[in-house]
Design a protein around this motif. Structure first.
Motif, PDB file in Angstrom:
ATOM      1  N   ILE A 114       3.474 -50.545 -30.052  1.00 32.44           N
ATOM      2  CA  ILE A 114       4.136 -51.855 -30.056  1.00 32.44           C
ATOM      3  C   ILE A 114       5.407 -51.801 -30.899  1.00 32.44           C
ATOM      4  CG2 ILE A 114       3.860 -54.269 -30.708  1.00 32.44           C
ATOM      5  CD1 ILE A 114       0.901 -54.017 -30.129  1.00 32.44           C
ATOM      6  N   GLY A 115       5.302 -51.160 -32.066  1.00 29.75           N
ATOM      7  CA  GLY A 115       6.491 -51.010 -32.902  1.00 29.75           C
ATOM      8  C   GLY A 115       7.543 -50.124 -32.256  1.00 29.75           C
ATOM      9  N   LEU A 116       7.102 -49.065 -31.551  1.00 33.91           N
ATOM     10  CA  LEU A 116       8.062 -48.200 -30.859  1.00 33.91           C
ATOM     11  C   LEU A 116       8.776 -48.950 -29.745  1.00 33.91           C
ATOM     12  CD1 LEU A 116       5.979 -44.910 -30.653  1.00 33.91           C
ATOM     13  CD2 LEU A 116       8.061 -45.255 -31.974  1.00 33.91           C
ATOM     14  N   ASN A 117       8.042 -49.751 -28.977  1.00 35.81           N
ATOM     15  CA  ASN A 117       8.681 -50.526 -27.906  1.00 35.81           C
ATOM     16  C   ASN A 117       9.670 -51.542 -28.472  1.00 35.81           C
ATOM     17  OD1 ASN A 117       7.084 -49.105 -26.142  1.00 35.81           O
ATOM     18  ND2 ASN A 117       5.535 -50.717 -25.962  1.00 35.81           N
ATOM     19  N   LYS A 118       9.306 -52.163 -29.577  1.00 42.21           N
ATOM     20  CA  LYS A 118      10.202 -53.140 -30.193  1.00 42.21           C
ATOM     21  C   LYS A 118      11.481 -52.477 -30.688  1.00 42.21           C
ATOM     22  CE  LYS A 118      10.298 -56.618 -33.850  1.00 42.21           C
ATOM     23  NZ  LYS A 118       9.524 -57.252 -34.952  1.00 42.21           N
ATOM     24  N   ALA A 119      11.323 -51.309 -31.329  1.00 44.31           N
ATOM     25  CA  ALA A 119      12.505 -50.600 -31.826  1.00 44.31           C
ATOM     26  C   ALA A 119      13.379 -50.112 -30.675  1.00 44.31           C
ATOM     27  CB  ALA A 119      12.069 -49.436 -32.701  1.00 44.31           C
ATOM     28  N   GLN A 138      13.019 -44.776 -22.936  1.00 44.01           N
ATOM     29  CA  GLN A 138      11.942 -44.988 -23.900  1.00 44.01           C
ATOM     30  C   GLN A 138      11.155 -43.706 -24.153  1.00 44.01           C
ATOM     31  OE1 GLN A 138       9.415 -48.270 -22.999  1.00 44.01           O
ATOM     32  NE2 GLN A 138      11.026 -49.812 -23.266  1.00 44.01           N
ATOM     33  N   TYR A 139      11.016 -42.867 -23.129  1.00 37.07           N
ATOM     34  CA  TYR A 139      10.311 -41.590 -23.308  1.00 37.07           C
ATOM     35  C   TYR A 139      11.049 -40.701 -24.305  1.00 37.07           C
ATOM     36  CZ  TYR A 139       8.340 -37.017 -22.195  1.00 37.07           C
ATOM     37  OH  TYR A 139       7.760 -35.781 -22.288  1.00 37.07           O
ATOM     38  N   HIS A 140      12.361 -40.599 -24.175  1.00 31.62           N
ATOM     39  CA  HIS A 140      13.148 -39.794 -25.118  1.00 31.62           C
ATOM     40  C   HIS A 140      13.160 -40.434 -26.505  1.00 31.62           C
ATOM     41  CE1 HIS A 140      14.446 -36.995 -22.070  1.00 31.62           C
ATOM     42  NE2 HIS A 140      14.915 -37.977 -21.298  1.00 31.62           N
ATOM     43  N   PHE A 141      13.133 -41.766 -26.556  1.00 27.11           N
ATOM     44  CA  PHE A 141      13.118 -42.447 -27.854  1.00 27.11           C
ATOM     45  C   PHE A 141      11.804 -42.172 -28.593  1.00 27.11           C
ATOM     46  CE2 PHE A 141      12.237 -46.119 -30.545  1.00 27.11           C
ATOM     47  CZ  PHE A 141      13.405 -46.191 -31.296  1.00 27.11           C
ATOM     48  N   ARG A 142      10.693 -42.184 -27.862  1.00 27.39           N
ATOM     49  CA  ARG A 142       9.401 -41.900 -28.501  1.00 27.39           C
ATOM     50  C   ARG A 142       9.294 -40.445 -28.932  1.00 27.39           C
ATOM     51  NH1 ARG A 142       5.115 -45.029 -24.457  1.00 27.39           N
ATOM     52  NH2 ARG A 142       5.934 -47.154 -24.831  1.00 27.39           N
ATOM     53  N   ALA A 165      17.241 -51.191 -29.865  1.00 27.64           N
ATOM     54  CA  ALA A 165      18.305 -50.191 -29.717  1.00 27.64           C
ATOM     55  C   ALA A 165      18.989 -50.256 -28.361  1.00 27.64           C
ATOM     56  CB  ALA A 165      17.732 -48.794 -29.945  1.00 27.64           C
ATOM     57  N   GLY A 166      18.509 -51.102 -27.452  1.00 29.19           N
ATOM     58  CA  GLY A 166      19.132 -51.252 -26.142  1.00 29.19           C
ATOM     59  C   GLY A 166      18.587 -50.322 -25.089  1.00 29.19           C
ATOM     60  N   LEU A 167      17.411 -49.731 -25.311  1.00 30.45           N
ATOM     61  CA  LEU A 167      16.802 -48.815 -24.347  1.00 30.45           C
ATOM     62  C   LEU A 167      15.751 -49.582 -23.561  1.00 30.45           C
ATOM     63  CD1 LEU A 167      16.357 -45.749 -26.724  1.00 30.45           C
ATOM     64  CD2 LEU A 167      18.299 -46.296 -25.247  1.00 30.45           C
ATOM     65  N   ILE A 168      15.935 -49.670 -22.245  1.00 26.63           N
ATOM     66  CA  ILE A 168      15.062 -50.490 -21.411  1.00 26.63           C
ATOM     67  C   ILE A 168      14.305 -49.654 -20.394  1.00 26.63           C
ATOM     68  CG2 ILE A 168      14.987 -52.444 -19.804  1.00 26.63           C
ATOM     69  CD1 ILE A 168      17.527 -53.471 -21.119  1.00 26.63           C
ATOM     70  N   SER A 169      14.944 -48.675 -19.802  1.00 31.27           N
ATOM     71  CA  SER A 169      14.310 -47.907 -18.735  1.00 31.27           C
ATOM     72  C   SER A 169      13.226 -46.993 -19.303  1.00 31.27           C
ATOM     73  CB  SER A 169      15.356 -47.089 -17.979  1.00 31.27           C
ATOM     74  OG  SER A 169      15.979 -46.167 -18.866  1.00 31.27           O
ATOM     75  N   ALA A 170      12.356 -46.512 -18.409  1.00 35.09           N
ATOM     76  CA  ALA A 170      11.249 -45.654 -18.826  1.00 35.09           C
ATOM     77  C   ALA A 170      11.721 -44.304 -19.364  1.00 35.09           C
ATOM     78  CB  ALA A 170      10.278 -45.460 -17.663  1.00 35.09           C
TER      79      ALA A 170
END
Length: 262
Positions: free
Chosen positions: A95-100, A112-116, A104-109
């Motif tokens: 939940i915290g990762l999705n919020k961050a 978010q995969y690279h962000f995680r 940061a302006g990252l919406i697509s899957a």
């Protein structure tokens, strides 16, 4: 013969397996508990490989000095170790990762995969062990049970002190009750009604006004058929109907007569 069998067992460890000396031999068969067979006079093996210098049991963290210390006298104060706290594995806070990621302006899957993959957020593990106080292990000389009841004071029983105490308590309770009743009688007085108060509370009964009718029906309308000769006969007939309707059935007492009930 026993020596020969023992030699076969030492040379061929598959002697006490499901296949025995015949069939294929694999090292994995010695680790499978379902394929092992019990040996005469020994417990069944579980298929675990244990080193020769392995010692079974639980290590004793308390060192009391051994027999020499016991002969000289047991130590009164023994420091006991605390319970070890288990290492808790923290989980990722998605939940915290999705919020961050959204901030940061990252919406697509894929984003978010690279962000995680490049960021990590862990959850705060709230366990019951934090609220509990750490308790030391109980010493071996700990005694459990209920403490011994003190002896009965025979001197007080002979002097009837318990009776005198009970009588004094009852006397004090009676005096307090009487005082409370006297205070209640003094505060509550009788209220006398006057003519003005009665007139304010009493209302003279007023008959309700009759229903409205047209003047021509109220003055000129008369019944076309009169079965009673006069009003006295009509009144007596209705009284007889009321008295006779007690033993009849129906809402208006027009039914048949009810049988007698015992």
């Amino acid at each position: 013969m026993a020596t020969q069998v023992r030699g076969i067992q030492d040379e061929k460890p598959w002697f006490y397996t499901a296949t025995g000396l015949l069939g294929d031999k694999r090292d994995t068969m010695l680790d499978n508990q379902l394929l092992l067979r019990p040996e005469l006079g020994r417990p069944l093996e579980r298929g675990y490989s244990v080193p020769k210098s392995f010692t079974f049991g639980r290590p004793n963290g308390l060192k009391d000095g051994g027999a020499s210390e016991a002969l000289r006298g047991w130590t009164s104060s023994i420091t006991l170790p605390l319970h070890r706290q288990k290492e808790l594995k923290t989980e990722r806070d998605f939940i915290g990762l999705n919020k961050a990621a959204v901030q940061a302006g990252l919406i697509s899957a894929p984003e978010q995969y690279h962000f995680r993959a490049s960021h990590d957020v862990r959850r705060n593990v709230a366990t019951e062990e934090k609220s509990k106080t750490r308790s030391r292990r109980l010493p071996p000389t700990m005694v459990f049970g209920i403490s011994t009841r003190p002896s009965t004071p025979v001197f007080d029983l002979l002097e009837h002190k318990y009776q005198d105490k009970w009588l004094a308590e009852r006397r004090a309770a009676d005096l307090a009750k009487r005082k409370n009743e006297q205070d209640t009688k003094r505060t509550t007085g009788k209220v006398y009604e006057t003519r003005a108060s009665l007139l304010r509370t009493y209302q003279n009964p007023v008959e309700p006004a009759p229903l409205w009718q047209m003047p021509r029906f109220s003055r000129n309308a008369h019944p076309h058929l009169e079965t009673f000769r006069n009003d006295n006969l009509k009144t007596s007939a209705f009284k007889h109907h009321e008295s006779d309707g007690i033993s009849r059935k129906g809402a208006f007492a027009h039914g048949i007569y009810e049988p007698a009930k015992s």
